[in-house]
Enzyme design. Structure first.
Site, PDB file in Angstrom:
ATOM      1  N   TYR A   9     -10.395   5.005  -3.283  1.00 27.93           N
ATOM      2  CA  TYR A   9      -9.523   5.722  -2.334  1.00 27.93           C
ATOM      3  C   TYR A   9      -8.402   6.490  -3.049  1.00 27.93           C
ATOM      4  O   TYR A   9      -8.352   7.722  -3.004  1.00 27.93           O
ATOM      5  CB  TYR A   9      -8.963   4.693  -1.337  1.00 27.93           C
ATOM      6  CG  TYR A   9      -7.931   5.199  -0.369  1.00 27.93           C
ATOM      7  CD1 TYR A   9      -8.064   6.421   0.281  1.00 27.93           C
ATOM      8  CD2 TYR A   9      -6.799   4.424  -0.081  1.00 27.93           C
ATOM      9  CE1 TYR A   9      -7.110   6.862   1.187  1.00 27.93           C
ATOM     10  CE2 TYR A   9      -5.852   4.847   0.828  1.00 27.93           C
ATOM     11  CZ  TYR A   9      -5.995   6.064   1.449  1.00 27.93           C
ATOM     12  OH  TYR A   9      -5.047   6.486   2.343  1.00 27.93           O
ATOM     13  N   ASN A  14     -17.358   0.923 -11.447  1.00 25.06           N
ATOM     14  CA  ASN A  14     -18.590   0.130 -11.301  1.00 25.06           C
ATOM     15  C   ASN A  14     -19.204   0.288  -9.909  1.00 25.06           C
ATOM     16  O   ASN A  14     -20.200  -0.362  -9.597  1.00 25.06           O
ATOM     17  CB  ASN A  14     -18.355  -1.355 -11.645  1.00 25.06           C
ATOM     18  CG  ASN A  14     -17.433  -2.038 -10.644  1.00 25.06           C
ATOM     19  OD1 ASN A  14     -17.003  -1.439  -9.670  1.00 25.06           O
ATOM     20  ND2 ASN A  14     -17.139  -3.303 -10.898  1.00 25.06           N
ATOM     21  N   SER A  68       1.947  -2.576  -7.274  1.00 24.06           N
ATOM     22  CA  SER A  68       2.140  -2.662  -5.823  1.00 24.06           C
ATOM     23  C   SER A  68       3.516  -3.208  -5.486  1.00 24.06           C
ATOM     24  O   SER A  68       4.081  -4.024  -6.235  1.00 24.06           O
ATOM     25  CB  SER A  68       1.069  -3.593  -5.262  1.00 24.06           C
ATOM     26  OG  SER A  68       1.384  -3.960  -3.944  1.00 24.06           O
ATOM     27  N   TYR A 116      -4.130 -11.931  -5.585  1.00 22.92           N
ATOM     28  CA  TYR A 116      -4.136 -10.472  -5.787  1.00 22.92           C
ATOM     29  C   TYR A 116      -2.764 -10.012  -6.276  1.00 22.92           C
ATOM     30  O   TYR A 116      -2.644  -9.308  -7.279  1.00 22.92           O
ATOM     31  CB  TYR A 116      -4.501  -9.752  -4.478  1.00 22.92           C
ATOM     32  CG  TYR A 116      -3.998  -8.337  -4.423  1.00 22.92           C
ATOM     33  CD1 TYR A 116      -4.642  -7.327  -5.134  1.00 22.92           C
ATOM     34  CD2 TYR A 116      -2.852  -8.004  -3.697  1.00 22.92           C
ATOM     35  CE1 TYR A 116      -4.152  -6.026  -5.119  1.00 22.92           C
ATOM     36  CE2 TYR A 116      -2.372  -6.707  -3.672  1.00 22.92           C
ATOM     37  CZ  TYR A 116      -3.008  -5.726  -4.380  1.00 22.92           C
ATOM     38  OH  TYR A 116      -2.518  -4.451  -4.377  1.00 22.92           O
ATOM     39  N   LYS A 171      -1.198  -8.365 -10.073  1.00 23.32           N
ATOM     40  CA  LYS A 171      -0.365  -7.174 -10.320  1.00 23.32           C
ATOM     41  C   LYS A 171       0.835  -7.541 -11.190  1.00 23.32           C
ATOM     42  O   LYS A 171       1.197  -6.810 -12.122  1.00 23.32           O
ATOM     43  CB  LYS A 171       0.091  -6.553  -8.986  1.00 23.32           C
ATOM     44  CG  LYS A 171      -1.034  -5.945  -8.168  1.00 23.32           C
ATOM     45  CD  LYS A 171      -1.687  -4.758  -8.879  1.00 23.32           C
ATOM     46  CE  LYS A 171      -2.892  -4.224  -8.155  1.00 23.32           C
ATOM     47  NZ  LYS A 171      -3.707  -3.294  -8.962  1.00 23.32           N
ATOM     48  N   TYR A 208       3.097   0.977  -5.651  1.00 21.11           N
ATOM     49  CA  TYR A 208       2.828   1.677  -4.391  1.00 21.11           C
ATOM     50  C   TYR A 208       3.355   0.867  -3.227  1.00 21.11           C
ATOM     51  O   TYR A 208       3.182  -0.340  -3.172  1.00 21.11           O
ATOM     52  CB  TYR A 208       1.329   1.842  -4.130  1.00 21.11           C
ATOM     53  CG  TYR A 208       0.501   2.357  -5.270  1.00 21.11           C
ATOM     54  CD1 TYR A 208       1.010   3.235  -6.220  1.00 21.11           C
ATOM     55  CD2 TYR A 208      -0.840   1.972  -5.379  1.00 21.11           C
ATOM     56  CE1 TYR A 208       0.211   3.701  -7.255  1.00 21.11           C
ATOM     57  CE2 TYR A 208      -1.633   2.433  -6.408  1.00 21.11           C
ATOM     58  CZ  TYR A 208      -1.100   3.294  -7.344  1.00 21.11           C
ATOM     59  OH  TYR A 208      -1.894   3.742  -8.362  1.00 21.11           O
ATOM     60  N   PHE A 209       3.870   1.572  -2.230  1.00 20.29           N
ATOM     61  CA  PHE A 209       4.163   0.933  -0.957  1.00 20.29           C
ATOM     62  C   PHE A 209       2.853   1.009  -0.147  1.00 20.29           C
ATOM     63  O   PHE A 209       1.821   0.617  -0.660  1.00 20.29           O
ATOM     64  CB  PHE A 209       5.456   1.500  -0.358  1.00 20.29           C
ATOM     65  CG  PHE A 209       6.639   0.885  -1.094  1.00 20.29           C
ATOM     66  CD1 PHE A 209       6.856   1.144  -2.443  1.00 20.29           C
ATOM     67  CD2 PHE A 209       7.442  -0.061  -0.479  1.00 20.29           C
ATOM     68  CE1 PHE A 209       7.862   0.494  -3.163  1.00 20.29           C
ATOM     69  CE2 PHE A 209       8.462  -0.710  -1.191  1.00 20.29           C
ATOM     70  CZ  PHE A 209       8.671  -0.430  -2.532  1.00 20.29           C
TER      71      PHE A 209
END
Ligand code: UD1
Length: 343
Positions: A11, A32, A125, A150, A154, A178-179
């Site tokens: 994305y 991948n 993030s 997750y 980060k 990123y927000f």
């Protein structure tokens, strides 16, 4: 100048490849395809007039990663997106997340040192801040204990990069926190393609409106916010993509002030879940079927970015507002439906 974009068919990766090519960079994507499709390459080509080089590759495999770098000696910088990103899945399968996200990064960093590739932009993030004590949240706010494997990958990834850069002074890195990225390219040729039931708010809204889902569940209306629903800083994916190009320019031209820099990428505005729904209804003209349910475990109440550092240092500012973001997400969802029905 050639840039490797790992996860470049995903994305955020695909939108970034378009912006890189628009700015004259040569791009090689390695992915991948575990959560994306190879035909994204055609769509990138339709938008930017150029099909990027592509290699199907899993960076958690050290041998394949080494072979890839041994034969691609002209890479000048790396944007590393390739990672798993579903919070709930990471709670169920922590080892899969730690293995994939951390081993891939280490294999890449190893090859940067080996081949003297100096620059890496890392996809981080705002999850690293948890529920911040002070809002808006700036880059020097304390990092909180991660609420999911997750999120932890980060945090650990940022540490791994920091330590590696410290040990090899030739290397430079930028972590972009990123927000909440939403929306799609204005052409509606690339966008978010969630596998199965979406976890994130905006794809769930558009899939409900188009008839794929019955009803959106709004997770909690008893937060300490003006309308009781949780607040996030939603940022258009193209604004986000442009910041990556600026980050690459900054490292390559040696403008960075430190070997490892961290920037928040948000708009600086917080919107509640209800405000997002209202904006969607306004721009789409659709009435959304939703109901309020209990809070989702692990969600923070409110978070939005202090973007001063990114604005001043990168000379970058998110340009698109909430209505524009929701309109582009809706245009993309409708384009997907048209494609499926063969129109
Ligand atoms: C999460 C992660 C973030 C990750 C991002 C993208 C955390 C704290 N945040 O963000 O790190 O980068 O996903 O994968 O782990 N909502 C509903 N109904 C829905 C879906 C969401 O009401 O069906 C609400 C949520 O409660 C939240 C807001 O919408 O208040 C945004 O949720 P979501 O899009 O899932 O993103 P985050 O949880 O903020």
């Amino acid at each position: 100048m050639k840039i490797l974009v790992t996860g470049g068919t995903g994305y955020i990766g695909s939108h970034t490849v378009v912006e890189l090519q628009n700015q004259g960079y040569e791009v090689i994507i390695a992915d991948n395809l575990s959560n994306s499709h190879e035909n994204v390459l055609d769509h990138i080509a339709e938008i930017s007039g150029k099909r990027p080089e592509f290699e199907k590759l899993d960076f958690s495999d050290p041998q394949h990663t080494n072979n890839f770098f041994d034969k691609n000696l002209d890479i000048k910088g790396i944007i590393h997106f390739a990672a798993f990103k579903a919070v709930g899945e990471s709670v169920k399968n922590p080892l899969m997340y730690y293995h994939n996200n951390l081993v891939s990064l280490m294999n890449i960093l190893n090859n940067m040192s080996k081949h003297g590739i100096e620059n890496i932009v890392f996809s981080s993030s705002c999850t690293v801040y948890g529920q911040p004590e002070k809002l808006p949240v700036s880059e020097d706010s304390p990092i909180q204990k991660a609420w999911s494997p997750y999120g932890n990958t980060k945090q650990i990834s940022e540490d791994i990069i920091y330590d590696t850069l410290n040990a090899d002074q030739r290397l430079k890195g930028i972590a972009l926190r990123y927000f909440n990225p939403i929306g799609a390219h204005e052409s509606a040729k690339i966008g978010e393609l969630p596998l199965g039931v979406p976890n994130n708010l905006v794809p769930f809204i558009t899939q409900t409106a188009i008839g794929i889902r019955d009803q959106l569940k709004v997770f909690g209306d008893d937060y300490n916010t003006p309308d009781g629903t949780a607040i996030r800083d939603y940022i258009h994916v193209v604004d986000l993509a442009k910041a990556h190009v600026i980050a690459v320019d900054r490292m390559i031209s040696g403008k960075g002030k430190k070997a490892f820099e961290v920037f928040n990428l948000g708009t600086g505005n917080g919107y509640s879940v209800m405000e997002v729904i209202k904006s969607f209804e306004k721009v789409s003209g659709e009435k959304l079927n939703y109901k309020i349910v209990d809070r989702r475990p692990g969600d923070v109440e409110q978070v939005w970015a202090d973007t001063t550092f990114a604005n001043n240092e990168l000379g970058w500012k998110a340009e698109k507002g909430l209505d524009e973001m929701m309109a582009s997400a809706w245009k993309w969802e409708k384009a997907l439906k048209e494609k499926e029905s063969g129109l």
